[in-house]
Scaffold this active site. Structure first.
Site, PDB file in Angstrom:
ATOM      1  N   ASP A  37       0.814  -1.214   0.000  1.00  0.00           N
ATOM      2  CA  ASP A  37       0.000   0.000   0.000  1.00  0.00           C
ATOM      3  C   ASP A  37       0.849   1.267   0.000  1.00  0.00           C
ATOM      4  O   ASP A  37       2.062   1.221   0.205  1.00  0.00           O
ATOM      5  CB  ASP A  37      -0.948   0.002   1.210  1.00  0.00           C
ATOM      6  CG  ASP A  37      -0.273  -0.517   2.482  1.00  0.00           C
ATOM      7  OD1 ASP A  37       0.948  -0.357   2.612  1.00  0.00           O
ATOM      8  OD2 ASP A  37      -0.970  -1.090   3.329  1.00  0.00           O
ATOM      9  N   ASN A  91      -6.533  -3.577  14.492  1.00  0.00           N
ATOM     10  CA  ASN A  91      -7.953  -3.794  14.193  1.00  0.00           C
ATOM     11  C   ASN A  91      -8.153  -4.965  13.235  1.00  0.00           C
ATOM     12  O   ASN A  91      -9.235  -5.151  12.697  1.00  0.00           O
ATOM     13  CB  ASN A  91      -8.584  -2.517  13.622  1.00  0.00           C
ATOM     14  CG  ASN A  91      -7.992  -2.116  12.268  1.00  0.00           C
ATOM     15  OD1 ASN A  91      -7.094  -2.783  11.752  1.00  0.00           O
ATOM     16  ND2 ASN A  91      -8.489  -1.041  11.701  1.00  0.00           N
ATOM     17  N   HIS A 125      -6.599  -5.408  10.330  1.00  0.00           N
ATOM     18  CA  HIS A 125      -6.433  -5.164   8.887  1.00  0.00           C
ATOM     19  C   HIS A 125      -5.188  -5.865   8.348  1.00  0.00           C
ATOM     20  O   HIS A 125      -4.251  -6.152   9.084  1.00  0.00           O
ATOM     21  CB  HIS A 125      -6.454  -3.659   8.557  1.00  0.00           C
ATOM     22  CG  HIS A 125      -5.248  -2.876   8.977  1.00  0.00           C
ATOM     23  ND1 HIS A 125      -5.276  -1.515   9.168  1.00  0.00           N
ATOM     24  CD2 HIS A 125      -3.974  -3.248   9.241  1.00  0.00           C
ATOM     25  CE1 HIS A 125      -4.078  -1.092   9.508  1.00  0.00           C
ATOM     26  NE2 HIS A 125      -3.270  -2.116   9.572  1.00  0.00           N
ATOM     27  N   GLU A 137      -9.317  -2.314   5.705  1.00  0.00           N
ATOM     28  CA  GLU A 137      -9.864  -2.067   7.032  1.00  0.00           C
ATOM     29  C   GLU A 137     -11.091  -2.958   7.269  1.00  0.00           C
ATOM     30  O   GLU A 137     -11.630  -3.553   6.325  1.00  0.00           O
ATOM     31  CB  GLU A 137     -10.242  -0.587   7.149  1.00  0.00           C
ATOM     32  CG  GLU A 137      -9.058   0.375   6.964  1.00  0.00           C
ATOM     33  CD  GLU A 137      -8.136   0.461   8.184  1.00  0.00           C
ATOM     34  OE1 GLU A 137      -7.917  -0.564   8.870  1.00  0.00           O
ATOM     35  OE2 GLU A 137      -7.615   1.561   8.444  1.00  0.00           O
TER      36      GLU A 137
HETATM   37  P1  PGA Z   1       2.773  -2.391  12.563  1.00  0.00           P
HETATM   38  O1  PGA Z   1       1.563  -2.320  11.556  1.00  0.00           O
HETATM   39  O2  PGA Z   1       3.728  -3.397  12.023  1.00  0.00           O
HETATM   40  O3  PGA Z   1       3.344  -0.996  12.557  1.00  0.00           O
HETATM   41  O4  PGA Z   1       2.220  -2.775  13.889  1.00  0.00           O
HETATM   42  C1  PGA Z   1       1.039  -3.479  11.016  1.00  0.00           C
HETATM   43  C2  PGA Z   1      -0.163  -3.126  10.198  1.00  0.00           C
HETATM   44  O5  PGA Z   1      -0.864  -2.161  10.536  1.00  0.00           O
HETATM   45  O6  PGA Z   1      -0.432  -3.831   9.228  1.00  0.00           O
END
Ligand code: PGA
Length: 248
Positions: free
Chosen positions: A67, A136, A138, A143
Site C-alpha cells: 500500500d 484492528n 487489517h 480495514e
Molecule cells: P505495525 O503495523 O507493524 O506498525 O504494527 C502493522 C499493520 O498495521 O499492518
C-alpha cells in the site's frame, strides 16, 4: 495455517528472515509482496545484513508493496516509498524498476490501482507475501468491512489506523486519511503467505484471526482461506490465543 510462536520479537525476526533468505536462494527471480510498519523493520535490517554478507542477491527479485498513502509523493518522508528505500531498497542490489509501490500522487487513484493489479498479474502473481497485522485486524490497508474479494483500490483509513501510524509522522503532521491498498482477494492469490505479529497490542487481533469464524469485520480472518499460510508470533502476540487454528 501453520502457527509458529517464538519467545521474542527478535526471535520472530530471525525466523522470518531465515524463511525469506531460503526462499530467495531457492527462487532468485521470485516476486515478493512486502509490508511496511514497525513489525517488518527488524526483518528488513536482517535482510540488508545478509545482502552485505554476500548471502543473497536481490538483482532478479521483483517486489510489490501492499500500500501507499494517497497524497504523499515518493520523496515525502512519511511515504511508504521512502520507508522502503530507507529500510531495504537503497541497501541491496537490484534496479529500482523492480520495486513497485502504488503512486500516492496519481491523479486517478482508481486507475492507478487497476494498473497496479495489472502489473502484479504481468509479473506472474506474488510468490511470497509477507504481511503485518493491524491492531484492528487489517491486512494491508484493508480495514474492517473490506470484502474478501477486494482488489487493489483506493481506501479510507479508520481513525485507529491513522492514530497507530502517527508515530511515522512529525509532531503536528497528520497521516493521510486515504491510501491505495492491495485488495484481500489480491493478497489471497499469493502462492505463499507469511503473517507476522509481535507485541501485546496484536493479541486480540491474533486470537480472532486464528480462533474465530472468518468475517469481514476482521479482515485477517480471510487468511483462513489462503494458500500456504504461515503465522509467526511472539509470545505476547500469542498470549490471548489458545488452541488450534479455526477450521471452517
Ligand atoms: P505495525 O503495523 O507493524 O506498525 O504494527 C502493522 C499493520 O498495521 O499492518
Amino acid at each position: 495455517m501453520d502457527v509458529i510462536v517464538k519467545a521474542s520479537a527478535e526471535a520472530v525476526a530471525d525466523f522470518v528472515h531465515e524463511q525469506l533468505l531460503e526462499h530467495i536462494k531457492l527462487s532468485p527471480a521470485s516476486v515478493l509482496g512486502l509490508p511496511t510498519g514497525g513489525t517488518p523493520e527488524p526483518i528488513y535490517a536482517r535482510l540488508v545484513e545478509s545482502y552485505r554478507s554476500g548471502l543473497v542477491s536481490w538483482k532478479d527479485i521483483t517486489t510489490f508493496n501492499l500500500d501507499e498513502y494517497i497524497g504523499l509523493g515518493a520523496d515525502h518522508p512519511g511515504s511508504y516509498a521512502t520507508y522502503m528505500r530507507e529500510r531495504l531498497f537503497d541497501h541491496v542490489d537490484g534496479p529500482a524498476e523492480h520495486h513497485h509501490i502504488p503512486n500516492g500522487l496519481a491523479g486517478d487513484p482508481a486507475g492507478e490501482a487497476a494498473e497496479y493489479e495489472g502489473k502484479i498479474a504481468a509479473a506472474g502473481g506474488i510468490d511470497l507475501m509477507l504481511l503485518g497485522l493491524g491492531q484492528n485486524g487489517h491486512i494491508g490497508f484493508n480495514e474492517p468491512g473490506s470484502s474478501f474479494q477486494s482488489r487493489t483500490r483506493a481506501v479510507d483509513l479508520t481513525p485507529s489506523t491513522i492514530a497507530a501510524n502517527q508515530r511515522f509522522f512529525g509532531a503536528g503532521e497528520l497521516p493521510p486519511r486515504k491510501a491505495i491498498s492491495m485488495g484481500i482477494g489480491t493478497i489471497l492469490e499469493a502462492r505463499r503467505i507469511i503473517v507476522v505479529a509481535t507485541g501485546e497490542v496484536k493479541a486480540v487481533a491474533v486470537r480472532r484471526m486464528l480462533g474465530e469464524q472468518k468475517t469481514p469485520d476482521l479482515p485477517a480472518s480471510a487468511l483462513q482461506d489462503g494458500r500456504n499460510v504461515m503465522v509467526v508470533l511472539d509470545a505476547l502476540a500469542a498470549s490471548e490465543y489458545r488452541g488450534a487454528p479455526f477450521v471452517p
